[in-house]
Design an enzyme around this catalytic site. Sequence first.
Site, PDB file in Angstrom:
ATOM      1  N   HIS A  43       0.848  -1.194   0.000  1.00 62.55           N
ATOM      2  CA  HIS A  43       0.000   0.000   0.000  1.00 62.55           C
ATOM      3  C   HIS A  43       0.883   1.243   0.000  1.00 62.55           C
ATOM      4  O   HIS A  43       1.832   1.347   0.760  1.00 62.55           O
ATOM      5  CB  HIS A  43      -0.900  -0.011   1.249  1.00 62.55           C
ATOM      6  CG  HIS A  43      -1.535   1.309   1.537  1.00 62.55           C
ATOM      7  ND1 HIS A  43      -1.207   2.059   2.650  1.00 62.55           N
ATOM      8  CD2 HIS A  43      -2.468   2.025   0.860  1.00 62.55           C
ATOM      9  CE1 HIS A  43      -1.927   3.160   2.662  1.00 62.55           C
ATOM     10  NE2 HIS A  43      -2.686   3.172   1.582  1.00 62.55           N
ATOM     11  N   HIS A 120       2.046  11.300  -0.889  1.00 62.16           N
ATOM     12  CA  HIS A 120       1.121  10.869   0.158  1.00 62.16           C
ATOM     13  C   HIS A 120       1.141  11.960   1.223  1.00 62.16           C
ATOM     14  O   HIS A 120       1.873  11.876   2.193  1.00 62.16           O
ATOM     15  CB  HIS A 120       1.531   9.521   0.741  1.00 62.16           C
ATOM     16  CG  HIS A 120       0.489   8.893   1.603  1.00 62.16           C
ATOM     17  ND1 HIS A 120       0.784   8.046   2.652  1.00 62.16           N
ATOM     18  CD2 HIS A 120      -0.880   8.975   1.567  1.00 62.16           C
ATOM     19  CE1 HIS A 120      -0.328   7.638   3.229  1.00 62.16           C
ATOM     20  NE2 HIS A 120      -1.348   8.194   2.583  1.00 62.16           N
TER      21      HIS A 120
END
Length: 337
Positions: A43, A120
Amino acid sequence: MKYGGMADTERRWDASSCTDWMSQLPPQLLDVPLWDLAIPGSHDTMTYCLDQHSSVLRSQPRILRVLDHIVPCIIRPCVNKWGTTQELVISTQLNSGIRFLDLRIAHKTNDSDQTFYFAHGIYSLVTVKEALTAVAHWLEQHAKEVVIIALSAFDDVNPAQHSKLIDFLKGLFDKKLCRKTEVPTLKACWTQGYQVILSYNDSAGSGHMELWPGWDYWWANESDPNLVISYLEKKKDTVGRPAVFFVAGLNLTEDTKYVLRHLGQSMKSMTLRAYGQLLGWVKQQRPGRQKTCLNVICADFVGISRNEFTQIVIALNTKHLKEESSVEPTEKTTLLD
């Protein structure tokens, strides 16, 4: 037909042999579509290289962007601490057996050049070109391994930049790209020379046969592992698996309230506390076509605990063999009476 050697097959799926695990699968699994196999994924694959000195993305909540302008020396280290979900570089992830890469693409706001990054919360230090070139080099050394790559997010990427990025992807992987009209089995991929299945989760990719559409990602958006497991079980029982690739995410998610109550923690400490429970759940799963079966399983910090996550996911594929071996032989029949 009952297949022997299952114990030998399972013994080969250990930490030392995960690097080329697809090439070591038993013959009876080579004609199984890859979306019916258990495949380990990471992930937010590229968060091991977040740039603590970069600004917060425009897609982040306004309050976070405002604070980033006022106290960047506090906000950016915090975003980095909670945004980092991996520690292994991309080639090491592949060596450890990871075969699904979750890549969130971004272009820096007001950046005049055509450089793409990962992101992110904040941007990465490593560029898209650098990371994917490393993947292409790795594939040259592992000719029977197939990597599934999902590109998404595309923060601040305009239509012209999409075209440039797509041209780069097609030029880099070229004939290794599996077309979206195929039913990819390992045998078919080896025959055709395919090593990359590339999803491009934006309408800009829809006209390209080499780019697959975005796939479902089952994401609980919870910090409690019990709620993550409950969410995944509910998805299995109510919605069920789709017919093609999809992802079940083991990743935990923090919110502002959680961070404020756990100032001394990080994404890694939160994940480590839940790892045993989440992996225990994974061991009970099975790949296949049935409604409750799983395909890609993604986790954070994939290399910890001596690569246990990857080994567990790969070993789920032995359940295909056990199902076949349990089928009772039937009488031979002919097509003509």
